[in-house]
Motif scaffolding. Structure first.
Motif, short mmCIF file in Angstrom:
data_model
loop_
_atom_site.label_atom_id
_atom_site.label_comp_id
_atom_site.label_asym_id
_atom_site.label_seq_id
_atom_site.Cartn_x
_atom_site.Cartn_y
_atom_site.Cartn_z
N VAL A 293 9.16 8.75 23.26
CA VAL A 293 10.45 8.83 22.60
C VAL A 293 10.21 9.09 21.11
N THR A 294 11.05 9.91 20.51
CA THR A 294 10.99 10.17 19.07
C THR A 294 12.13 9.43 18.39
N VAL A 295 11.78 8.61 17.40
CA VAL A 295 12.77 7.76 16.73
C VAL A 295 12.90 8.18 15.26
N PRO A 296 14.10 8.56 14.80
CA PRO A 296 14.29 8.90 13.38
C PRO A 296 14.34 7.64 12.51
N VAL A 297 13.72 7.72 11.33
CA VAL A 297 13.77 6.61 10.36
C VAL A 297 14.11 7.20 8.99
N THR A 298 14.62 6.38 8.11
CA THR A 298 14.94 6.85 6.76
C THR A 298 13.68 6.88 5.91
N PHE A 299 13.75 7.61 4.79
CA PHE A 299 12.62 7.66 3.87
C PHE A 299 12.30 6.27 3.34
N ALA A 300 13.34 5.50 3.06
CA ALA A 300 13.13 4.15 2.53
C ALA A 300 12.40 3.28 3.55
N GLU A 301 12.78 3.38 4.84
CA GLU A 301 12.12 2.59 5.87
C GLU A 301 10.65 2.96 6.01
N ALA A 302 10.37 4.29 5.95
CA ALA A 302 8.99 4.74 6.08
C ALA A 302 8.17 4.33 4.86
N ALA A 303 8.77 4.39 3.67
CA ALA A 303 8.03 4.09 2.44
C ALA A 303 7.86 2.59 2.22
N LEU A 304 8.90 1.83 2.46
CA LEU A 304 8.89 0.40 2.17
C LEU A 304 8.53 -0.48 3.37
N GLY A 305 8.61 0.11 4.59
CA GLY A 305 8.38 -0.68 5.79
C GLY A 305 9.68 -1.28 6.29
N ALA A 306 9.76 -1.51 7.59
CA ALA A 306 10.99 -2.07 8.15
C ALA A 306 10.75 -2.47 9.60
N ASP A 307 11.66 -3.28 10.11
CA ASP A 307 11.70 -3.58 11.54
C ASP A 307 12.74 -2.67 12.16
N ILE A 308 12.33 -1.82 13.11
CA ILE A 308 13.27 -0.86 13.71
C ILE A 308 13.44 -1.14 15.20
N LYS A 309 14.66 -0.94 15.68
CA LYS A 309 14.94 -1.10 17.10
C LYS A 309 14.71 0.22 17.82
N VAL A 310 14.09 0.13 19.01
CA VAL A 310 13.76 1.31 19.79
C VAL A 310 14.33 1.15 21.21
N PRO A 311 15.03 2.15 21.75
CA PRO A 311 15.57 2.03 23.12
C PRO A 311 14.45 2.14 24.16
N THR A 312 14.66 1.51 25.30
CA THR A 312 13.74 1.65 26.44
C THR A 312 14.53 2.19 27.62
N GLY A 315 16.36 -0.67 30.14
CA GLY A 315 16.03 -2.03 29.73
C GLY A 315 16.53 -2.31 28.34
N PRO A 316 16.37 -3.55 27.86
CA PRO A 316 16.80 -3.88 26.49
C PRO A 316 15.91 -3.19 25.47
N SER A 317 16.45 -3.02 24.28
CA SER A 317 15.68 -2.38 23.22
C SER A 317 14.55 -3.30 22.77
N VAL A 318 13.55 -2.71 22.14
CA VAL A 318 12.44 -3.49 21.58
C VAL A 318 12.42 -3.25 20.08
N THR A 319 11.86 -4.21 19.34
CA THR A 319 11.76 -4.09 17.89
C THR A 319 10.31 -3.85 17.50
N LEU A 320 10.08 -2.79 16.76
CA LEU A 320 8.74 -2.46 16.28
C LEU A 320 8.69 -2.63 14.77
N LYS A 321 7.55 -3.09 14.28
CA LYS A 321 7.37 -3.30 12.85
C LYS A 321 6.77 -2.03 12.25
N LEU A 322 7.51 -1.43 11.35
CA LEU A 322 7.08 -0.20 10.68
C LEU A 322 6.35 -0.59 9.39
N PRO A 323 5.04 -0.33 9.30
CA PRO A 323 4.30 -0.73 8.09
C PRO A 323 4.74 0.09 6.88
#
Length: 392
Positions: A293-312, A315-323
């Motif tokens: 799956v390809t998940v879009p993120v904002t520049f701020a999320e990619a630069a600063l890091g963030a917890d992003i929700k990803v669909p499965t 099933g329920p979504s999962v949360t991945l930690k973006l460094p």
């Protein structure tokens, strides 16, 4: 079809492939021809149906490594069906190879070569030449059938039970498979019910052929059935529920033993081969046992890091930690969220990050970006690129 005819058939020519064709080349040629001549795509075309049977027969032999090896060895040994004795044997003679290989399946499908070429001469010598001597009625295995089914992406991942309508040869219902209108056929006097006759060829040989009077059935209909014309076999259609296992992939060929056409005289049923076609999904893709799956993120999320929700998938979504400092195109892994494997475990969900560039900006956002650009003017991400270009 006698086994002599079977050995003489050029299955490579039927599929249009060379004798040294790889397994993948054979499979590709078969699928192309099967789609072209499949009965469902050629309603009422008898010639297309016969061609489809011939193609399926060829694939049954060449698509199985063991059968293909024995087929090649048999053709190399017997050539055009002729057996040539050694020096002093007095020429050559033709004979039916059915006694050597145990016959062919009903409908012309090859049933394998028994014990292989090691058993070729087993039972060939010291037979009496009388009609039916040394022979007995053999059960006949049913014909193999091939069909196709299309599944959705989700059904292929999770498995599904689908209805499958099939047409094949089966014992005639009108005469209960006897071939006789009254259900009372008589035993063939020529072969004494064995379906085979032996003939002497000199030099101690006794060769066996299908009985010409009863066409190998061992029975003769006094009053031939009007439906099957005395053959005991008729076209039959049936619908069965077929379970497609979880994790099946596009183009996979599933073999269901004994689910093909019924056998004769107590013989086992043939096999059913199901070719699976899998549809696409608007969000998810697949790579072996993993989903993608390809998940879009904002520049701020990619630069600063963030917890992003990803669909499965389902099933329920999962949360991945973006460094912090995550580059565009980086792939992360959510374990156990992929397709089902053969052992029941699941593959992973491969998440690829795609930095989204906004097409419209608010005044506040534009001002913030201008300030960011001023703060990073001394940083040139392309400097290393030009340095490398000069040094090359």
């Amino acid at each position: 079809m006698s086994t002599k005819d079977f050995v003489e058939k050029d299955y490579y020519k039927v599929l249009g492939v060379p004798k040294d064709a790889t397994e993948a080349e054979i499979k590709k040629a078969y699928r192309k021809l099967a789609r072209e001549f499949h009965p469902d795509a050629n309603k009422g075309d008898a010639s297309a149906e016969e061609r489809f049977k011939e193609i399926s027969e060829a694939n049954d032999i060449l698509g199985d490594a063991k059968k293909r090896k024995e087929y090649d060895e048999a053709r190399a040994l017997f050539g055009n069906g002729g057996f040539r004795p050694g020096p002093g044997g007095g020429g050559s003679f033709n004979f039916d190879l059915g006694d050597l290989f145990g016959g062919t399946q009903q409908g012309g499908q090859a049933g394998g070569f028994g014990g292989g070429l090691g058993d070729v001469f087993g039972g060939l010598f010291n037979r009496s030449a009388g009609p039916g001597a040394g022979t007995r009625t053999q059960p006949r295995r049913g014909q193999d059938i091939e069909s196709e089914v299309t599944l959705s992406f989700t059904e292929a991942v999770d498995g599904a039970t689908v209805p499958l309508r099939m047409s094949s040869q089966a014992p005639c219902k009108a005469c209960s498979g006897t071939g006789d209108k009254n259900g009372t056929p008589r035993v063939c006097p020529t072969c004494v019910g064995t379906g085979q006759v032996s003939r002497g060829s000199g030099g101690g040989f006794s060769l066996t052929d299908p009985c010409a009077d009863c066409k190998g059935r061992g029975l003769i209909a006094e009053t031939p059935c009007e439906v099957c014309k005395g053959s005991g076999r008729a076209r039959s259609s049936r619908t069965m529920q077929v379970r497609i296992p979880a994790g099946v992939s596009d183009g996979q060929r599933i073999r269901l033993r004994g689910k093909g056409a019924p056998g004769e005289r107590g013989g086992p049923g043939g096999d059913l081969y199901v070719v699976v076609h899998v549809g696409t999904h608007p969000v998810f893709g697949r790579k072996d046992d993993n989903l993608t799956v390809t998940v879009p993120v904002t520049f701020a999320e990619a630069a600063l890091g963030a917890d992003i929700k990803v669909p499965t998938l389902n099933g329920p979504s999962v949360t991945l930690k973006l460094p912090p400092g995550t580059p565009n195109g980086r792939t992360m892994r959510a374990r156990g969220k992929g397709a089902v494997r053969k052992d029941g475990t699941r593959g992973d969900l491969l998440v690829t990050v795609e930095v989204a560039v906004p097409t419209e900006l608010s005044d506040k956002a534009r001002e913030a970006l201008e300030m960011y650009r001023e703060a990073t003017e001394s940083q040139d991400p392309r400097s290393a690129l030009f340095e490398s270009a000069k040094g090359a």
